[in-house]
Design a protein around this motif. Structure first.
Motif, PDB file in Angstrom:
ATOM      1  N   ARG A   1      75.068  14.669  38.560  1.00  0.00           N
ATOM      2  CA  ARG A   1      74.219  14.498  39.747  1.00  0.00           C
ATOM      3  C   ARG A   1      75.040  14.488  41.031  1.00  0.00           C
ATOM      4  NH1 ARG A   1      72.200  10.559  36.368  1.00  0.00           N
ATOM      5  NH2 ARG A   1      73.277   8.954  37.600  1.00  0.00           N
ATOM      6  N   ASP A   2      76.297  14.047  40.911  1.00  0.00           N
ATOM      7  CA  ASP A   2      77.182  13.985  42.073  1.00  0.00           C
ATOM      8  C   ASP A   2      78.116  15.188  42.165  1.00  0.00           C
ATOM      9  OD1 ASP A   2      76.140  11.458  42.815  1.00  0.00           O
ATOM     10  OD2 ASP A   2      77.417  10.501  41.309  1.00  0.00           O
ATOM     11  N   GLY A   3      77.897  16.167  41.317  1.00  0.00           N
ATOM     12  CA  GLY A   3      78.709  17.379  41.359  1.00  0.00           C
ATOM     13  C   GLY A   3      79.899  17.397  40.422  1.00  0.00           C
ATOM     14  N   TYR A   4      80.124  16.290  39.681  1.00  0.00           N
ATOM     15  CA  TYR A   4      81.224  16.231  38.727  1.00  0.00           C
ATOM     16  C   TYR A   4      80.822  16.888  37.399  1.00  0.00           C
ATOM     17  CZ  TYR A   4      83.599  12.694  41.620  1.00  0.00           C
ATOM     18  OH  TYR A   4      84.227  12.016  42.634  1.00  0.00           O
ATOM     19  N   LEU A   5      81.825  17.168  36.585  1.00  0.00           N
ATOM     20  CA  LEU A   5      81.562  17.451  35.181  1.00  0.00           C
ATOM     21  C   LEU A   5      81.172  16.148  34.478  1.00  0.00           C
ATOM     22  CD1 LEU A   5      84.560  19.779  34.245  1.00  0.00           C
ATOM     23  CD2 LEU A   5      82.138  20.410  34.118  1.00  0.00           C
ATOM     24  N   ASP A   6      80.138  16.186  33.675  1.00  0.00           N
ATOM     25  CA  ASP A   6      79.764  15.030  32.857  1.00  0.00           C
ATOM     26  C   ASP A   6      80.583  15.110  31.570  1.00  0.00           C
ATOM     27  OD1 ASP A   6      78.656  13.035  31.370  1.00  0.00           O
ATOM     28  OD2 ASP A   6      76.577  13.613  31.729  1.00  0.00           O
ATOM     29  N   LEU A   7      81.810  14.595  31.651  1.00  0.00           N
ATOM     30  CA  LEU A   7      82.760  14.815  30.563  1.00  0.00           C
ATOM     31  C   LEU A   7      82.372  14.095  29.275  1.00  0.00           C
ATOM     32  CD1 LEU A   7      86.073  14.702  32.618  1.00  0.00           C
ATOM     33  CD2 LEU A   7      84.978  16.707  31.598  1.00  0.00           C
ATOM     34  N   SER A   8      81.563  13.042  29.367  1.00  0.00           N
ATOM     35  CA  SER A   8      81.108  12.373  28.140  1.00  0.00           C
ATOM     36  C   SER A   8      80.313  13.312  27.255  1.00  0.00           C
ATOM     37  CB  SER A   8      80.254  11.147  28.498  1.00  0.00           C
ATOM     38  OG  SER A   8      81.035  10.145  29.088  1.00  0.00           O
ATOM     39  N   HIS A   9      79.668  14.300  27.865  1.00  0.00           N
ATOM     40  CA  HIS A   9      78.934  15.302  27.096  1.00  0.00           C
ATOM     41  C   HIS A   9      79.704  16.609  26.977  1.00  0.00           C
ATOM     42  CE1 HIS A   9      75.669  12.537  28.368  1.00  0.00           C
ATOM     43  NE2 HIS A   9      75.170  12.841  27.195  1.00  0.00           N
ATOM     44  N   VAL A  10      80.449  16.971  28.027  1.00  0.00           N
ATOM     45  CA  VAL A  10      81.136  18.260  28.038  1.00  0.00           C
ATOM     46  C   VAL A  10      82.263  18.303  27.002  1.00  0.00           C
ATOM     47  CG1 VAL A  10      82.637  19.771  29.419  1.00  0.00           C
ATOM     48  CG2 VAL A  10      80.539  18.844  30.405  1.00  0.00           C
ATOM     49  N   ILE A  11      83.056  17.243  26.920  1.00  0.00           N
ATOM     50  CA  ILE A  11      84.189  17.281  25.994  1.00  0.00           C
ATOM     51  C   ILE A  11      83.743  17.380  24.540  1.00  0.00           C
ATOM     52  CG2 ILE A  11      86.089  15.885  25.074  1.00  0.00           C
ATOM     53  CD1 ILE A  11      86.827  15.192  27.936  1.00  0.00           C
ATOM     54  N   PRO A  12      82.791  16.560  24.063  1.00  0.00           N
ATOM     55  CA  PRO A  12      82.334  16.776  22.687  1.00  0.00           C
ATOM     56  C   PRO A  12      81.769  18.181  22.453  1.00  0.00           C
ATOM     57  CG  PRO A  12      81.648  14.623  23.458  1.00  0.00           C
ATOM     58  CD  PRO A  12      82.194  15.342  24.656  1.00  0.00           C
ATOM     59  N   ALA A  13      81.066  18.725  23.454  1.00  0.00           N
ATOM     60  CA  ALA A  13      80.543  20.087  23.302  1.00  0.00           C
ATOM     61  C   ALA A  13      81.675  21.101  23.202  1.00  0.00           C
ATOM     62  CB  ALA A  13      79.621  20.422  24.470  1.00  0.00           C
ATOM     63  N   LEU A  14      82.709  20.938  24.016  1.00  0.00           N
ATOM     64  CA  LEU A  14      83.857  21.844  23.950  1.00  0.00           C
ATOM     65  C   LEU A  14      84.548  21.760  22.595  1.00  0.00           C
ATOM     66  CD1 LEU A  14      85.427  21.221  27.476  1.00  0.00           C
ATOM     67  CD2 LEU A  14      84.336  23.330  26.696  1.00  0.00           C
ATOM     68  N   LEU A  15      84.678  20.547  22.076  1.00  0.00           N
ATOM     69  CA  LEU A  15      85.340  20.372  20.785  1.00  0.00           C
ATOM     70  C   LEU A  15      84.500  20.923  19.639  1.00  0.00           C
ATOM     71  CD1 LEU A  15      86.813  16.788  21.278  1.00  0.00           C
ATOM     72  CD2 LEU A  15      88.003  18.974  21.450  1.00  0.00           C
ATOM     73  N   GLY A  16      83.218  21.152  19.888  1.00  0.00           N
ATOM     74  CA  GLY A  16      82.395  21.821  18.886  1.00  0.00           C
ATOM     75  C   GLY A  16      82.670  23.303  18.787  1.00  0.00           C
ATOM     76  N   HIS A  17      83.290  23.882  19.823  1.00  0.00           N
ATOM     77  CA  HIS A  17      83.602  25.313  19.832  1.00  0.00           C
ATOM     78  C   HIS A  17      85.083  25.607  19.662  1.00  0.00           C
ATOM     79  CE1 HIS A  17      79.613  26.811  21.086  1.00  0.00           C
ATOM     80  NE2 HIS A  17      79.528  25.709  21.798  1.00  0.00           N
TER      81      HIS A  17
END
Length: 308
Positions: A223-239
């Motif tokens: 919402r503030d323009g950051y990456l939401d890393l709590s969701h992004v990192i697990p998603a990245l590790l899925g790929h």
């Protein structure tokens, strides 16, 4: 199993290596260290059971600060300088058993001329692949966002498929600054098995010019323009299956408590993705921690300061 590491970018003074221990790192990525400091670096890593990684250029012994690294630029002297710095880094990595070497690619400086660009890329990458193979060192290209001739996920994906002897360091901030075109998940899908490391920090398009690389924190929100890393990192590790995640923020406004909290949060995210049998398994490939007797620890501390 994905390790957690930290870059020396987090240090106000690069000599203060003990300040890195608050992150409890498995890996430290050293950048822009002169030869005179490297004996202290090696003792520090051996003493604490830390695996070194290197970011080109290390060692760096030029009298002037590094201002340009242009492996694909139109100036032959600039290309030669980039090759010289890269070769020194890779050869040093081979000597100390570094986990990897990171190389920025391509040149991020205008003018961005199409004529000859593909050929310059190909020549540098063939040379780099041969160097990595001959030295037995994993060499990783890091994505940049400035050069319109090579920055999109699919462009990097085609490049990595053409040069399978090289790996990739996915810089999450560089990707994020490209907006919708630079979705980190798009890089993960395009690069898949090539991703061996990730640089982790946070930023927004509005804040980057002033604040640069900011410490990754669990409360930062899309919402503030950051990456939401709590969701992004697990998603990245899925790929992808990176060997290590490297915290790569600057030191501004980061206290020891902030650093420890963020490192613990990221370590918990990694544990959630690890297969159960690997979570507490010993890492035989990492150097064992060396426990010095008290007098030896005191002498080593003095030596490390002296090497600075």
């Amino acid at each position: 199993m994905t390790l957690l590491g930290v870059s020396t970018s987090v240090l106000p003074r690069r000599e203060d290596l003990e300040d890195l221990l608050v992150y409890e790192p498995d890996v430290v990525e050293f950048y822009n260290y002169p030869s005179e400091l490297l004996p202290g670096v090696e003792r520090f890593c051996a003493r604490h059971g830390i695996r070194p990684a290197l970011h080109t250029p290390t060692p760096y012994d030029e009298p002037e600060p590094l201002r340009r690294f242009a492996p694909t630029g139109p100036d032959p002297e600039g290309v030669s300088a980039a090759m010289r710095l890269t070769e020194r880094t890779v050869r040093y990595a081979a000597r100390v058993g570094a986990l990897h070497v990171v190389v920025h690619f391509p040149s991020p400086y205008p003018p961005f001329t199409t004529a000859g660009f593909a050929g310059r890329c190909e020549r540098f990458l063939r040379w780099l692949s041969d160097l990595a193979r001959d030295q037995g060192v994993p060499v990783l290209l890091e994505n940049l966002s400035a050069n319109p001739l090579l920055r999109d996920p699919d462009q990097y994906g085609r490049l990595m498929r053409a040069h399978p002897g090289l790996g990739f360091c996915l810089d999450l901030g560089h990707a994020h600054l490209m907006g919708a075109r630079g979705d980190p998940l798009a890089y993960a899908r395009a690069l898949a098995g090539s991703v061996r490391s990730m640089h982790v920090y946070n930023t927004t398009a509005d804040r980057y010019a002033e604040h640069g690389h900011e410490l990754a924190r669990p409360e930062q929100s899309a919402r503030d323009g950051y990456l939401d890393l709590s969701h992004v990192i697990p998603a990245l590790l899925g790929h992808t299956s990176p060997r290590v995640l490297i915290l790569e923020h600057t030191h501004a406004g980061v206290g020891a408590g902030d650093a420890a909290r963020s490192a613990g949060w990221l370590r918990d995210l990694l544990k959630e993705r690890d297969p159960p049998g690997e979570r507490d398994a010993p890492r035989e490939q990492d150097p064992p921690k060396q426990q010095d007797p008290p007098k030896e620890r005191e002498r080593n501390a003095v030596d490390d300061q002296g090497s600075s």
